[in-house]
Design an enzyme around this catalytic site. Structure first.
Site, PDB file in Angstrom:
ATOM      1  N   ASN A  41       0.506  55.615  -6.960  1.00 32.50           N
ATOM      2  CA  ASN A  41       1.571  55.696  -7.953  1.00 32.50           C
ATOM      3  C   ASN A  41       2.805  55.018  -7.370  1.00 32.50           C
ATOM      4  O   ASN A  41       3.437  55.537  -6.452  1.00 32.50           O
ATOM      5  CB  ASN A  41       1.862  57.163  -8.278  1.00 32.50           C
ATOM      6  CG  ASN A  41       3.025  57.340  -9.236  1.00 32.50           C
ATOM      7  OD1 ASN A  41       3.477  56.392  -9.873  1.00 32.50           O
ATOM      8  ND2 ASN A  41       3.523  58.557  -9.338  1.00 32.50           N
ATOM      9  N   LYS A  43       5.679  54.433  -8.764  1.00 31.45           N
ATOM     10  CA  LYS A  43       6.953  55.001  -9.220  1.00 31.45           C
ATOM     11  C   LYS A  43       7.953  53.869  -9.546  1.00 31.45           C
ATOM     12  O   LYS A  43       7.589  52.918 -10.214  1.00 31.45           O
ATOM     13  CB  LYS A  43       7.482  55.999  -8.196  1.00 31.45           C
ATOM     14  CG  LYS A  43       6.447  57.070  -7.842  1.00 31.45           C
ATOM     15  CD  LYS A  43       6.992  58.150  -6.953  1.00 31.45           C
ATOM     16  CE  LYS A  43       5.882  59.147  -6.614  1.00 31.45           C
ATOM     17  NZ  LYS A  43       6.398  60.305  -5.843  1.00 31.45           N
ATOM     18  N   HIS A 128       3.391  64.190 -14.430  1.00 37.09           N
ATOM     19  CA  HIS A 128       3.856  64.116 -13.043  1.00 37.09           C
ATOM     20  C   HIS A 128       5.115  64.969 -12.892  1.00 37.09           C
ATOM     21  O   HIS A 128       5.960  65.029 -13.777  1.00 37.09           O
ATOM     22  CB  HIS A 128       4.146  62.669 -12.658  1.00 37.09           C
ATOM     23  CG  HIS A 128       4.340  62.475 -11.188  1.00 37.09           C
ATOM     24  ND1 HIS A 128       5.530  62.778 -10.550  1.00 37.09           N
ATOM     25  CD2 HIS A 128       3.503  62.030 -10.211  1.00 37.09           C
ATOM     26  CE1 HIS A 128       5.412  62.533  -9.265  1.00 37.09           C
ATOM     27  NE2 HIS A 128       4.191  62.075  -9.022  1.00 37.09           N
ATOM     28  N   GLU A 130       7.809  64.623 -11.384  1.00 41.56           N
ATOM     29  CA  GLU A 130       9.088  63.939 -11.551  1.00 41.56           C
ATOM     30  C   GLU A 130       9.418  63.747 -13.026  1.00 41.56           C
ATOM     31  O   GLU A 130      10.597  63.775 -13.412  1.00 41.56           O
ATOM     32  CB  GLU A 130       9.047  62.600 -10.813  1.00 41.56           C
ATOM     33  CG  GLU A 130       9.057  62.783  -9.300  1.00 41.56           C
ATOM     34  CD  GLU A 130       8.512  61.612  -8.515  1.00 41.56           C
ATOM     35  OE1 GLU A 130       8.365  61.745  -7.289  1.00 41.56           O
ATOM     36  OE2 GLU A 130       8.220  60.558  -9.130  1.00 41.56           O
ATOM     37  N   GLU A 200      -0.826  68.278  -7.425  1.00 43.87           N
ATOM     38  CA  GLU A 200       0.247  67.824  -6.544  1.00 43.87           C
ATOM     39  C   GLU A 200       1.253  68.940  -6.340  1.00 43.87           C
ATOM     40  O   GLU A 200       2.120  69.162  -7.179  1.00 43.87           O
ATOM     41  CB  GLU A 200       0.968  66.620  -7.161  1.00 43.87           C
ATOM     42  CG  GLU A 200       0.124  65.371  -7.302  1.00 43.87           C
ATOM     43  CD  GLU A 200       0.980  64.170  -7.658  1.00 43.87           C
ATOM     44  OE1 GLU A 200       1.035  63.237  -6.854  1.00 43.87           O
ATOM     45  OE2 GLU A 200       1.620  64.192  -8.719  1.00 43.87           O
ATOM     46  N   GLY A 206       6.657  63.360  -1.499  1.00 51.31           N
ATOM     47  CA  GLY A 206       7.752  62.608  -0.905  1.00 51.31           C
ATOM     48  C   GLY A 206       8.483  63.328   0.209  1.00 51.31           C
ATOM     49  O   GLY A 206       9.519  62.853   0.677  1.00 51.31           O
ATOM     50  N   SER A 246       2.196  63.311  -0.378  1.00 48.06           N
ATOM     51  CA  SER A 246       2.364  62.757   0.972  1.00 48.06           C
ATOM     52  C   SER A 246       1.026  62.519   1.677  1.00 48.06           C
ATOM     53  O   SER A 246       0.896  62.753   2.880  1.00 48.06           O
ATOM     54  CB  SER A 246       3.267  63.668   1.822  1.00 48.06           C
ATOM     55  OG  SER A 246       4.555  63.767   1.247  1.00 48.06           O
TER      56      SER A 246
END
Length: 284
Positions: A41, A43, A128, A130, A200, A206, A246
């Site tokens: 991904n 991003k 996701h 985010e 996730e 991250g 990560s």
């Protein structure tokens, strides 16, 4: 579909998110049953078309005849999709990082499933963390994305996962149950062949933190149990559940050895062809 707290915990009564589960090396039979899926991904990266073309080409070159028999995909910004497709060739798939559940109309800045389908996109992310946290996408909106992708004849990777606070309160299973049940509402057993799940944990995205293989496996097993409750065991056993958060060249092998972990959704490391190539070429 609304779920009461009682319903969620009834779902989880037969299996804890962190209950002991069957561990060990993934067998050849399990690999054949659920084809591994390694995905990246990008991003809001990279910053230019030239960088995107080079990165897609460099990653594509890491997929060789000696690579594991896996599906490989890159989820890239809309503006780079066609260029990345041309650069990557047939070695991997190019997907979209999201989609609008509306098909047309006054939705400035939105991209529809029909638009994506018309340029050859077959996979898109939905849910996701985010998008949930930064852009405020609700479970209902995410469910609309999933339904529209399925209706268009495309495939969806539904992302689920708990925050660090929820993890610390041992609520990973409950959060995953809610997000799975709401995200997949209205999707039939027959259409589940076009759905992949990406677990996730938000606290690992991250941050450099990675859930141990044992923790990741236990939550994946819980998610599979939830799918069995929603559909049946056959559907649960056939659905691919990926781990994200990560993932690195150093962690991928141990993660992929777990029997319920079917792949990875990779963030930062997918922007480095050498690192992502090592993840694509995981060893079990």
């Amino acid at each position: 579909m609304k779920l009461s707290v009682a319903t969620v915990f009834a779902t989880l009564s037969s299996v804890s998110a962190f209950a002991p589960s069957s561990m060990g090396i993934r067998s050849a039979t399990q690999l054949e049953a659920r084809k591994p899926f390694i995905s990246g991904n990008w991003k809001l990266n990279p910053q230019t078309k030239e960088e995107a073309v080079k990165l897609a080409a460099d990653i594509s070159a890491t997929v060789t005849d000696d690579s594991p028999d896996s599906d490989v995909a890159l989820f890239v910004p809309y503006v780079f999709i066609e260029a990345a497709m041309a650069s990557a060739g047939d070695s991997l798939m190019i997907g979209a990082e999201g989609v609008c559940p509306e098909i047309k109309g006054a939705f400035t800045g939105a991209v529809s499933t029909a638009m994506l389908d018309s340029v050859g996109v077959k996979w898109a992310l939905a849910g996701h963390s985010e998008r949930r946290v930064i852009f405020g996408e609700s479970d209902e909106y995410i469910n609309g994305q999933c339904l529209k992708l399925i209706e268009q004849g495309m495939n969806v990777m539904l992302c689920i996962g708990e925050s660090e606070s929820e993890y610390n309160q041992d609520l990973a299973g409950a959060v995953c149950a809610v997000q799975l049940k709401k995200g997949l509402a209205g999707i039939s057993k027959e259409d589940m062949s076009r759905v992949a799940i990406a677990y996730e944990p938000v606290w690992a995205i991250g941050t450099g933190k990675v859930a141990t293989p044992e923790i990741a496996q236990s939550v994946h097993a819980t998610c599979r149990s939830i799918l069995a409750d929603m559909y049946d065991q056959e559907t649960a056993d056939a659905t691919r559940i990926l781990y994200g958060g990560s993932v690195t060249p150093e962690s991928v092998d141990d993660l992929m050895k777990q029997e319920d972990i079917d792949g990875a959704l990779v963030g930062g490391a997918s922007l480095d062809a050498e690192k992502f190539g090592r993840i694509i070429n995981f060893q079990v």
